[in-house]
Design a protein around this motif. Structure first.
Motif, mmCIF file in Angstrom:
data_model
loop_
_atom_site.group_PDB
_atom_site.id
_atom_site.type_symbol
_atom_site.label_atom_id
_atom_site.label_comp_id
_atom_site.label_asym_id
_atom_site.label_seq_id
_atom_site.Cartn_x
_atom_site.Cartn_y
_atom_site.Cartn_z
ATOM 1 N N TYR A 175 2.734 1.894 -3.473
ATOM 2 C CA TYR A 175 1.667 2.413 -4.622
ATOM 3 C C TYR A 175 1.503 3.743 -4.091
ATOM 4 O O TYR A 175 1.438 4.461 -5.255
ATOM 5 N N GLN A 176 1.139 4.122 -3.075
ATOM 6 C CA GLN A 176 0.815 5.401 -2.711
ATOM 7 C C GLN A 176 2.026 6.299 -2.844
ATOM 8 O O GLN A 176 1.744 7.621 -3.433
ATOM 9 N N ALA A 177 3.268 6.008 -2.589
ATOM 10 C CA ALA A 177 4.394 6.713 -2.708
ATOM 11 C C ALA A 177 5.130 6.707 -4.015
ATOM 12 O O ALA A 177 5.986 7.222 -4.397
ATOM 13 N N SER A 178 4.457 5.732 -4.928
ATOM 14 C CA SER A 178 5.106 5.457 -6.206
ATOM 15 C C SER A 178 6.545 4.864 -6.000
ATOM 16 O O SER A 178 7.362 5.310 -6.896
ATOM 17 N N SER A 179 6.764 3.895 -5.080
ATOM 18 C CA SER A 179 8.131 3.508 -4.860
ATOM 19 C C SER A 179 8.172 2.152 -5.167
ATOM 20 O O SER A 179 7.454 1.276 -4.697
ATOM 21 N N VAL A 195 8.956 8.067 2.762
ATOM 22 C CA VAL A 195 8.031 7.276 2.735
ATOM 23 C C VAL A 195 9.011 5.450 2.645
ATOM 24 O O VAL A 195 8.420 4.802 3.810
ATOM 25 N N HIS A 234 8.063 9.858 -3.373
ATOM 26 C CA HIS A 234 8.059 10.290 -1.967
ATOM 27 C C HIS A 234 9.052 9.793 -1.184
ATOM 28 O O HIS A 234 8.916 8.783 -0.554
ATOM 29 N N VAL A 283 0.768 -1.236 -0.025
ATOM 30 C CA VAL A 283 -0.114 0.100 -0.192
ATOM 31 C C VAL A 283 0.673 1.109 0.094
ATOM 32 O O VAL A 283 0.745 2.210 -0.780
ATOM 33 N N ALA A 284 1.724 1.345 0.939
ATOM 34 C CA ALA A 284 2.650 2.409 0.918
ATOM 35 C C ALA A 284 3.558 2.670 -0.269
ATOM 36 O O ALA A 284 3.483 3.753 -0.900
#
Length: 211
Positions: free
Chosen positions: A27-31, A102, A99, A24-25
């Motif tokens: 995906y949200q941070a585009s990492s 993250v 980001h 989830v993190a």
């Protein structure tokens, strides 16, 4: 065997949490580096679940079923790693903002959680070879989970998001090479050492460990 179940079940739960949070993190941070490590931890799920099943089923699940599951798990991991490697290469040419904080925070949390999984397995690993293998593997995962941290630090220091893609690609290549080698070298066992199927030693070895 009953005294092995509780720590292994706890390890499965904690490992599931690692995968979910990183996915989830990431995906949200585009990492991609976090996403790559999350899939690496997902691949550990089958091993830990099979290890648990081996101690709740009297004689363990059938070797044929477990070998098939291990094979599909390995092939699936290689396929996903290949897809993410392709994404990483594409991002090197077309960078995507990441980001950086993250992957640092979540990567450190994942490393700590992997250490926690290893600690849960430490005591039962002293008397069981299969659990010992899982313990050693998760201790190694502590270092792998620090890769996104390195990516995040480099990103914050330089503002170059390609570091995330570069490290994600490196993790993907490492997973493809090591998983492929294990499958090739294990032959019939399919990623499990001789006499151990899905974390379950043969009965002679089990009796020896219990005595």
């Amino acid at each position: 065997m009953a005294h092995y179940r509780k720590p292994i079940a706890a390890a499965v739960g904690l490992n599931t949490g690692i995968f979910a949070v990183e996915a989830v993190a990431g995906y949200q941070a585009s990492s991609l580096s976090l996403i790559m490590d999350s899939f690496h931890n997902l691949s550990d799920e089958l091993a830990l679940v099979c290890l648990y099943l081996a101690f709740i089923v009297a004689r363990g699940p059938s070797q044929k079923l477990l070998r098939s599951a291990n094979l599909f798990n390995s092939v699936g991991l290689i396929a996903v790693s290949g897809l993410l490697l392709w994404q990483a290469v594409e991002r090197l040419w077309n960078p995507v903002p990441v980001h950086g904080v993250v992957p640092i925070v979540v990567g450190l949390a994942a490393a700590a959680a992997n250490w926690g999984v290893a600690r849960l397995l430490l005591e039962p690993s002293r008397n069981n070879a299969a659990i010992r293998l899982a313990y050693i593997h998760n201790m190694g995962d502590v270092w792998v989970s620090l890769a996104p941290v390195v990516a995040g630090v480099l990103l914050l220091l330089t503002s170059y998001s390609f570091f995330d893609s570069l490290i994600a690609g490196t993790i993907a290549v490492w997973i493809i090479v090591t998983t492929g080698r294990e499958v090739f070298e294990s032959h019939e066992e399919l990623i499990w050492p001789e006499k151990i199927v899905c974390g379950h030693p043969d009965h002679a070895e089990s009796r020896a460990a219990e005595s």
